[in-house]
Scaffold this active site. Structure first.
Site, mmCIF file in Angstrom:
data_model
loop_
_atom_site.group_PDB
_atom_site.id
_atom_site.type_symbol
_atom_site.label_atom_id
_atom_site.label_comp_id
_atom_site.label_asym_id
_atom_site.label_seq_id
_atom_site.Cartn_x
_atom_site.Cartn_y
_atom_site.Cartn_z
ATOM 1 N N ASP A 155 69.590 28.347 68.558
ATOM 2 C CA ASP A 155 70.745 29.207 68.307
ATOM 3 C C ASP A 155 71.393 29.630 69.631
ATOM 4 O O ASP A 155 70.880 29.291 70.706
ATOM 5 C CB ASP A 155 70.281 30.425 67.482
ATOM 6 C CG ASP A 155 71.370 30.947 66.566
ATOM 7 O OD1 ASP A 155 72.563 30.673 66.830
ATOM 8 O OD2 ASP A 155 71.034 31.643 65.589
ATOM 9 N N ASP A 216 77.958 30.388 59.494
ATOM 10 C CA ASP A 216 76.789 30.345 58.603
ATOM 11 C C ASP A 216 77.244 30.322 57.149
ATOM 12 O O ASP A 216 78.204 31.010 56.779
ATOM 13 C CB ASP A 216 75.947 31.618 58.770
ATOM 14 C CG ASP A 216 75.079 31.595 60.025
ATOM 15 O OD1 ASP A 216 75.229 30.683 60.853
ATOM 16 O OD2 ASP A 216 74.257 32.522 60.150
#
Ligand code: NAG
Ligand code: NAG
Length: 404
Positions: A155, A216
């Site tokens: 990430d 997301d």
């Protein structure tokens, strides 16, 4: 179309990451969308981020036939580490929630014919505030290899996107130097795009096996449709860089969760197959309705996703709420076609098209076979109409085979 792909992929203009992985889109489970950063093992022991969660999901993946269909990665997301590194600077799992340790968990997966994925972050801290990999890239790559990890989702919270071109490629090198093949899942282009920097997809493909470009996914049809439209607009020319070894990642499957109707779940699964997306299920497979499980286990839809050509579908056109998408398949001249009805009015829409309009104007005509239920729709000449009723927020997914 095939010649174009050959130029980009097979003839070597865009090299992929040379670790032998993701020759077709990876399949498995990823906990984030459904289980988030649930730390509450006291009152919610079945659903907190813990070794029990991943082991119990793995058991179901094997027992209920998911593994044998290709779902092999069990992927941990954020919130697994302890708050601090050990005295030698190494990451360690939270001792209460992962009491057996990560190597034990990976060996559990391997003993069942599965693979274990883990999560870290390029920045100082992960998105949820756990220790990040910045200044520890090599240590962390070695730790993951020692633990026999098979996939790393990396990430980008709490870091400067301007450092990512160097940082992600450095991590990719360190993973390679461990000599353990670990599938590298990058959030690099997503963070660049978010701050208006144009990603270098050639570099991304050389360093990553899958990469996120966009937000997301959340548990709603709005979220699914926004992702479909992002890839439909294709402002990053995404389809051109997808192929064996490296794929765009539209994020997890939410089939089996709370937010989608039965038909919307088919639409997500069908479109993720068309997009040559990783098929990472983020649902509680221990408690899933049979009709939703049947969607995730549809062999013909999975075969479209896993087609060895590895081509990503492109949107041919949009007419009001109707979208037509086309994905070339490995057998020369064959395609998968998706017709998506994004309308939300209460009746199926009758969509009338010709083979020429779906991009396959083969002079001798084509055979069209619906994929979910394996129903032969008919044989049609290039200019001949066929009419398909499609539910509101639903999909028609089919294979198209030229007639000789
Ligand atoms: C590391 O990179 C080399 C050169 O591209 C490649 O041959 C090798 O298979 C890679 N090893 C791993 C573990 O990724
Ligand atoms: C590791 O796993 C094995 C079997 O999966 C188990 O018997 C063993 O006790 C575990 N070790 C630890 C330290 O928990």
């Amino acid at each position: 179309m095939h010649q174009f792909l050959c130029l980009l992929l097979l003839c070597g203009v865009v090299h992929g990451l040379n670790n032998g992985l993701a020759r077709t889109p990876p399949m498995g489970f990823l906990s984030w969308e459904r289980f988030r950063c649930n730390l509450d093992c006291k009152t919610d022991p079945e659903n907190c981020v813990s070794e029990h969660l991943y082991k119990s999901i793995a058991d179901v993946i094997v027992a209920e036939g998911y593994r044998d269909l290709g779902y092999e990665y069990v992927n941990i997301d954020d919130c697994w580490p302890a708050e601090d590194r050990d005295s030698e600077g190494r990451l360690q799992p939270d001792p209460d929630r992962f009491p057996s340790g990560m190597k034990n968990l990976s060996q559990y997966m391997h003993s069942k014919g599965l693979k274990l994925g883990i999560y870290e972050d390029f920045g100082k801290k992960t998105c949820a505030g756990y220790p990040g990999s910045e200044f520890f890239l090599r240590t962390d790559a070695n730790t993951f290899a020692d633990w026999e990890i098979d996939l790393l989702k990396f990430d980008g919270c709490n870091s400067d996107p301007k450092d990512m071109d160097v940082g992600y490629s450095t991590m990719s090198k360190f993973l390679n130097l461990t000599t353990r093949p670990m599938l590298f899942s990058c959030e690099w282009p997503g963070y660049l795009r978010a701050v208006g920097i144009k990603p270098n997809y050639q570099a991304i493909r050389e360093n990553c096996n899958i990469w996120r470009n966009y937000n997301d996914i959340q548990d709603s049809w709005d979220s699914v449709l926004s992702i479909i439209n992002f890839y439909g607009q294709n402002k990053g020319n995404f389809a051109a860089v997808a192929g064996p070894g490296g794929f765009n990642d539209p994020d997890e499957l939410i089939v089996g969760d709370f937010g989608l109707s039965y038909y919307q779940q088919k639409a997500q699964f069908g479109m993720w197959a068309m997009l040559a997306s990783p098929l990472f299920i983020s649902a509680d497979l221990r408690n899933i309705k049979p009709e939703f499980k049947a969607i995730l286990q549809n062999k013909r839809v999975i075969a479209i996703n896993q087609d060895p050509l590895g081509a990503q579908a492109t949107r041919l056109y949009e007419a009001g709420p109707i979208q037509v998408w086309l994905k070339p398949l490995a057998v020369n001249g064959t395609y998968a076609v998706a017709i998506l009805n994004t309308d939300n009015q209460g009746m199926p829409t009758k969509v009338t098209l010709t083979p020429a309009q779906i991009g396959v104007p083969n002079p001798n005509g084509i055979n069209i076979t619906e994929t979910f239920d394996n129903v032969h729709v008919g044989a049609f000449k290039p200019g001949q109409n066929f009419t398909i009723p499609i539910n509101p927020t639903g999909i028609f997914l089919a294979s198209v085979v030229p007639l000789s």
